[in-house]
Design a protein around this motif. Structure first.
Motif, PDB file in Angstrom:
ATOM      1  N   GLY A 140       0.802  -1.217   0.000  1.00 31.78           N
ATOM      2  CA  GLY A 140       0.000   0.000   0.000  1.00 31.78           C
ATOM      3  C   GLY A 140       0.837   1.270   0.000  1.00 31.78           C
ATOM      4  N   ARG A 141       0.125   2.412  -0.058  1.00 32.42           N
ATOM      5  CA  ARG A 141       0.797   3.713  -0.167  1.00 32.42           C
ATOM      6  C   ARG A 141       0.177   4.724   0.787  1.00 32.42           C
ATOM      7  N   VAL A 142       0.985   5.740   1.119  1.00 28.34           N
ATOM      8  CA  VAL A 142       0.495   6.885   1.882  1.00 28.34           C
ATOM      9  C   VAL A 142       0.802   8.139   1.073  1.00 28.34           C
ATOM     10  N   LEU A 143      -0.230   8.955   0.849  1.00 26.49           N
ATOM     11  CA  LEU A 143      -0.025  10.215   0.125  1.00 26.49           C
ATOM     12  C   LEU A 143      -0.384  11.377   1.047  1.00 26.49           C
ATOM     13  N   VAL A 144       0.489  12.347   1.128  1.00 26.74           N
ATOM     14  CA  VAL A 144       0.215  13.554   1.912  1.00 26.74           C
ATOM     15  C   VAL A 144       0.147  14.723   0.936  1.00 26.74           C
ATOM     16  N   GLY A 145      -1.001  15.381   0.913  1.00 32.30           N
ATOM     17  CA  GLY A 145      -1.191  16.480  -0.040  1.00 32.30           C
ATOM     18  C   GLY A 145      -0.989  16.030  -1.480  1.00 32.30           C
ATOM     19  N   GLY A 146      -1.349  14.782  -1.767  1.00 33.21           N
ATOM     20  CA  GLY A 146      -1.253  14.267  -3.134  1.00 33.21           C
ATOM     21  C   GLY A 146       0.105  13.674  -3.481  1.00 33.21           C
ATOM     22  N   ARG A 147       1.082  13.805  -2.580  1.00 35.74           N
ATOM     23  CA  ARG A 147       2.436  13.317  -2.866  1.00 35.74           C
ATOM     24  C   ARG A 147       2.656  11.970  -2.181  1.00 35.74           C
ATOM     25  N   ASP A 148       3.149  11.015  -2.928  1.00 35.72           N
ATOM     26  CA  ASP A 148       3.423   9.688  -2.360  1.00 35.72           C
ATOM     27  C   ASP A 148       4.636   9.780  -1.434  1.00 35.72           C
ATOM     28  N   VAL A 149       4.401   9.564  -0.132  1.00 32.41           N
ATOM     29  CA  VAL A 149       5.498   9.676   0.836  1.00 32.41           C
ATOM     30  C   VAL A 149       5.881   8.308   1.417  1.00 32.41           C
ATOM     31  N   THR A 150       5.376   7.241   0.809  1.00 32.09           N
ATOM     32  CA  THR A 150       5.563   5.900   1.400  1.00 32.09           C
ATOM     33  C   THR A 150       7.034   5.603   1.704  1.00 32.09           C
ATOM     34  N   GLY A 151       7.942   6.069   0.846  1.00 32.76           N
ATOM     35  CA  GLY A 151       9.359   5.776   1.064  1.00 32.76           C
ATOM     36  C   GLY A 151      10.113   6.936   1.715  1.00 32.76           C
ATOM     37  N   VAL A 152       9.392   7.960   2.137  1.00 27.54           N
ATOM     38  CA  VAL A 152      10.052   9.158   2.679  1.00 27.54           C
ATOM     39  C   VAL A 152      10.264   8.979   4.185  1.00 27.54           C
ATOM     40  N   PRO A 153      11.488   9.200   4.698  1.00 26.38           N
ATOM     41  CA  PRO A 153      11.730   9.021   6.131  1.00 26.38           C
ATOM     42  C   PRO A 153      10.904   9.974   6.999  1.00 26.38           C
ATOM     43  N   ALA A 154      10.650   9.522   8.244  1.00 25.86           N
ATOM     44  CA  ALA A 154       9.802  10.285   9.167  1.00 25.86           C
ATOM     45  C   ALA A 154      10.269  11.730   9.329  1.00 25.86           C
ATOM     46  N   VAL A 155      11.577  11.917   9.428  1.00 25.58           N
ATOM     47  CA  VAL A 155      12.086  13.260   9.703  1.00 25.58           C
ATOM     48  C   VAL A 155      11.755  14.214   8.547  1.00 25.58           C
ATOM     49  N   ARG A 156      11.784  13.686   7.317  1.00 24.23           N
ATOM     50  CA  ARG A 156      11.451  14.552   6.175  1.00 24.23           C
ATOM     51  C   ARG A 156       9.961  14.811   6.100  1.00 24.23           C
ATOM     52  N   ARG A 157       9.158  13.819   6.507  1.00 27.55           N
ATOM     53  CA  ARG A 157       7.706  14.068   6.547  1.00 27.55           C
ATOM     54  C   ARG A 157       7.404  15.158   7.583  1.00 27.55           C
ATOM     55  N   ALA A 158       8.115  15.096   8.724  1.00 30.14           N
ATOM     56  CA  ALA A 158       7.895  16.107   9.768  1.00 30.14           C
ATOM     57  C   ALA A 158       8.272  17.492   9.248  1.00 30.14           C
ATOM     58  N   ARG A 159       9.398  17.573   8.546  1.00 31.50           N
ATOM     59  CA  ARG A 159       9.828  18.878   8.018  1.00 31.50           C
ATOM     60  C   ARG A 159       8.869  19.373   6.947  1.00 31.50           C
ATOM     61  N   GLY A 160       8.191  18.423   6.301  1.00 31.88           N
ATOM     62  CA  GLY A 160       7.214  18.802   5.275  1.00 31.88           C
ATOM     63  C   GLY A 160       5.871  19.217   5.851  1.00 31.88           C
ATOM     64  N   GLY A 161       5.721  19.201   7.201  1.00 31.20           N
ATOM     65  CA  GLY A 161       4.485  19.718   7.797  1.00 31.20           C
ATOM     66  C   GLY A 161       3.616  18.669   8.469  1.00 31.20           C
TER      67      GLY A 161
END
Ligand code: ATP
Length: 250
Positions: free
Chosen positions: A60-81
């Motif tokens: 499965g996938r997770v999209l935040v604001g339409g962007r696929d963040v499934t492979g994005v590390p937690a710290v970058r998701r946090a910096r992204g808001g």
């Protein structure tokens, strides 16, 4: 169609033979407050770990604001808001309440960094004073202004939870995940928390066992049981759903 603030698409997580999540899907429109409820072991925390990037889904996938963040590390998701609180509060015990909140704002960066600090550039001083104003505003909103100089470790759990909330909201996140935010709060603190969360205007997903709080605070509920979505809809509908009553509400 507008882009969902958060989309969870067919997310599954397996721990050996245990299916903690099985093909969970839902979309949270921007600005709405959604609640995730379900019995112990339903998969709620695992879902939060997947959304915040602490756990990679098996499928499965997770999209935040339409962007696929499934492979994005937690710290970058946090910096992204994307900000989150935890079932067990995570604050810096040896920092004061104000410094805990200021530390959460340091993430924003800007102003020239260490060299600018060393020579105290005017731009850095302006940024610093804006940060202090913003921290003060959030401390007041969270009922913590009188405790600003207390060390976080000295506070009872309810107040520590409010410090964690202040840290999570101070940088105006675009997506806020709250894991059991009322746990350890008294009735007054719970009422204040509800007001704060309703007044944010940001997209919120919260996990909570206090059903009254969830019903009052959320626009929409997702009900998990044994890793599957067994119901979803507005609180007024979900509370009368016979499947939900049998699995959780009793
Ligand atoms: N690290 C892990 N290793 C093995 N199994 C796990 C792990 N984390 C969770 N589980 C299992 O996955 C399932 C879902 O757990 P999870 O903690 O997500 O549920 P929950 O709904 O948050 O429960 P609670 O309301 O008690 O916090 C449970 O069966 C749990 O035992």
């Amino acid at each position: 169609m507008s882009t969902a603030a958060l989309a969870v698409e067919g997310v599954s997580v397996a721990f050996g033979g245990v299916k903690a999540l099985s093909e969970v899907s839902f979309e949270v429109p921007a600005g709405q407050r959604w609640g995730v409820i379900g019995p112990n072991g339903a998969g709620k925390t695992t879902l939060f770990d997947v959304i915040s990037g602490l756990r990679r889904p098996t499928a499965g996938r997770v999209l935040v604001g339409g962007r696929d963040v499934t492979g994005v590390p937690a710290v970058r998701r946090a910096r992204g808001g994307l900000r989150r609180t935890f079932q067990r509060t995570q604050v810096f015990g040896r920092l004061t309440v104000r410094d805990n909140v200021l530390a959460a704002l340091e993430w924003e960066g800007g102003g020239g960094g260490l060299p600018a600090d060393l020579v105290a550039w005017p731009s850095r001083r302006r940024l610093e004073s804006r940060r202090r104003e913003r921290a003060e505003e959030v401390l007041t909103r969270c009922g913590l202004a009188d405790l600003r100089d207390s060390y976080a470790a000295s506070l009872p759990v309810g107040q520590r939870r409010l410090v964690e909330l202040a840290r999570a909201i101070v940088a105006s996140p675009s997506l806020l995940l709250l894991d059991e935010p009322t746990s350890g709060l008294d009735a007054d603190q719970t009422a204040r928390l509800g007001e704060i969360v309703r007044g944010l205007g940001t997209t919120v997903l919260l996990v909570e066992h206090d059903v009254g709080f969830v019903m009052d605070t959320c626009d929409h509920l997702v009900v998990l049981d044994l890793g599957k979505v067994i119901a979803a809809g507005p609180p007024s509908v979900v509370r009368h759903d016979p499947v939900v009553r049998a699995a959780y509400l009793g």
